[in-house]
Write an enzyme that holds these catalytic residues in place. Structure first.
Site, short mmCIF file in Angstrom:
data_model
loop_
_atom_site.label_atom_id
_atom_site.label_comp_id
_atom_site.label_asym_id
_atom_site.label_seq_id
_atom_site.Cartn_x
_atom_site.Cartn_y
_atom_site.Cartn_z
N GLU A 234 0.84 -1.15 -0.10
CA GLU A 234 -0.07 0.08 -0.13
C GLU A 234 0.97 1.25 -0.03
O GLU A 234 1.50 1.35 1.19
CB GLU A 234 -0.81 0.01 1.12
CG GLU A 234 -2.11 0.72 1.08
CD GLU A 234 -2.09 2.01 1.83
OE1 GLU A 234 -1.66 3.13 1.18
OE2 GLU A 234 -2.34 1.91 3.09
N CYS A 268 -1.78 8.47 2.67
CA CYS A 268 -1.63 8.24 1.53
C CYS A 268 -2.86 8.75 0.36
O CYS A 268 -2.86 8.80 -0.95
CB CYS A 268 -1.42 6.91 1.00
SG CYS A 268 0.12 6.16 1.84
C1 SIN Z 1 -2.33 5.72 4.67
O1 SIN Z 1 -2.20 6.89 4.44
O2 SIN Z 1 -1.57 4.69 4.43
C2 SIN Z 1 -3.66 5.13 5.00
C3 SIN Z 1 -4.85 5.97 4.93
C4 SIN Z 1 -6.17 5.44 5.51
O3 SIN Z 1 -6.27 4.29 5.58
O4 SIN Z 1 -7.21 6.26 5.17
#
Ligand code: SIN
Length: 468
Positions: A234, A268
């Site tokens: 991810e 992310c």
């Molecule tokens: C992440 O920023 O890696 C995960 C964000 C989320 O689960 O909303």
């Protein structure tokens, strides 16, 4: 196991993100510690367990997180700089995954019949190695852990060296919850490359999962190839937000700011670039500046504070440099943009007159910036505007999250189909939901966390031809 590059015994300090005071000194995991963790996990993997028992483990951990919510939120806030409220929301988010995967755990015990004389079982993939980031010190561990345990996979995790205290607390809660030895090992270390090398190459680890940057994800994924591990990644995003001329502007602004408040834009799925139809650009921009300027700043541990700090001074400084670079490329700062050197605080900053090919649009910002790109819609149909918006939105190697705001269901339907992303939010910029498969395409990685198929990444299928 190749542990030669690990130093025999050494320590590292953990800092309060805001004050930079040292809040703990931890001993780096040694080669022996890592060997013991993987061995115990391997023994655990080959010891039968029922889905029902693992369901109870997840429920018990959920109860622990609920009971210790304030304690854990304080630790998250101190080591990551996020506000106490944001940290509590993160724990609630983690708990959603524990409940969700607790519901799925028993499904592992039932064979899937696909045809006469063909029986198919879902089997746990094996020991899981994980490396987790600092931006969600609790939720990114728990989301992976919950799926792994539901499937029957013991879990060996290396949390970020910036936020290891939350991970150690989670380990303590699993002990309080009565989890047997071997199900979870937390390896704290600032020797990232050396520990990563072991977790990605030890043949007893069958599955590797990582949340973090695309650059590091590629390296780790290549290392996993030597033992053909199952991998899920991810990675970074570059989320576009499309605001059409008929959008509910108040809603779009509220959602955008809520998105950027999470982790102070260090997620992310953070909105990275905002494409707004020219006919509503002024209204959108004014409402955005008003909302951002009204956010309460202050001590992240104060319950009223709405704006968090960034993870380190360096992160805030990098964000300021991005703003300076954007200005040099023609952007105008409407609010924020003022930085006190040597601080981890950076204000939410709205930038206009940004062009699609400016650096602040092309790169993942990972901070509280709002670059607005105006799309001319004078005398144009929604279709023509949509074509331009989609062209820009898809012009990236990232493919994690995207957001579209319009009152026109046909526009939403077209965008849902044509946005090249793993996730599309329609009239929302907050996606998190344990019932949904979280993950990206293109260079944002592969694999899904959560959702009704959320055990798939942690299972393999075994074909049984029954006795005739
Ligand atoms: C992440 O920023 O890696 C995960 C964000 C989320 O689960 O909303």
């Amino acid at each position: 196991m190749n542990s030669r590059s690990l130093s025999p015994t050494s320590t590292f300090d953990v800092y309060n993100s805001v004050t930079h005071a040292c809040i703990a000194t931890l001993t780096n995991a040694t080669g022996n510690d890592i060997e013991a963790a993987i061995s115990a996990a391997t023994v655990r993997y080959y010891t039968p367990s029922t889905g029902h028992a693992r369901q109870q483990m997840l429920i018990a951990l959920h109860d622990q997180l609920t009971e210790h919510r304030h304690e854990l939120a304080t630790i998250i806030s101190e080591e990551s700089g996020k506000t106490l409220g944001d940290a509590m929301a993160e724990i609630d988010y983690a708990n959603q995954y524990l409940s969700w995967f607790a519901q799925l755990a028993e499904s592992m015990d039932a064979p899937i019949e696909v045809a006469e004389k063909v029986e198919v079982w879902r089997e746990p993939a094996g020991v899981v190695g994980a490396i987790t980031p600092w931006n969600f010190p609790c939720a990114m561990i728990v989301r992976k852990l919950a799926a792994a345990i539901a499937a029957g996979c013991p879990f060996v995790v290396k949390p970020s060296e910036l936020t290891p205290l939350s991970a150690l607390k989670i380990a303590e809660y699993t002990q309080n919850a009565g989890w047997d030895k071997g199900w979870l090992a937390v390896l704290v270390s600032n020797q990232n490359a050396a520990v990563g090398q072991i977790l990605t190459t030890d043949p007893r680890i069958a599955k590797f999962t990582f949340t973090g940057s695309t650059r590091v994800g590629k390296l780790l994924s290549a290392q996993c190839a030597s033992s053909l591990k199952r991998v899920s990644l991810e990675l970074g995003g570059n989320a576009p937000m499309l605001v059409f001329g008929d959008a509910d502007i108040e809603l779009a602004v509220a959602q955008c700011v809520a998105n950027k408040q999470r982790g102070t834009g260090q997620t992310c799925v953070a909105v990275n670039r905002i494409y707004v139809a020219a006919s509503v650009a002024e209204a959108f921009t004014q409402a955005l500046v008003a909302r951002v300027s009204g956010l309460t700043t202050g001590d992240p541990l104060h319950p009223d504070t709405q704006v968090g700090h960034m993870i380190t001074f360096d992160a805030a400084n990098t964000t300021h440099n991005r703003v300076q670079q954007a200005i040099a490329q023609g952007a105008q700062v409407l609010c924020g943009g003022v930085y006190q050197a040597g601080s981890a605080y950076y204000p939410h900053t709205v930038l206009t007159r940004v062009q699609h090919d400016d650096d602040v649009v092309c790169e993942e910002i990972f901070g509280p910036l709002y670059p607005i790109i105006t799309i001319d819609d004078t005398g144009l149909s929604n279709d023509a505007v949509m074509e331009q918006m989609l062209k820009y939105a898809n012009d990236t190697q990232a493919g994690l999250a995207s957001y579209v705001f319009s009152a026109d269901n046909e526009v939403l339907a077209q965008c849902q189909r044509q946005l090249q992303y793993g996730m599309v939010g329609c009239n929302t910029a907050v996606l998190g939901n344990a019932a949904a498969p979280f993950g990206g395409i293109k260079q944002s990685g592969f694999g899904r966390e959560g959702g009704s198929l959320g055990l798939d990444d942690f299972t393999y299928l075994k074909y049984i031809k029954p006795n005739a």
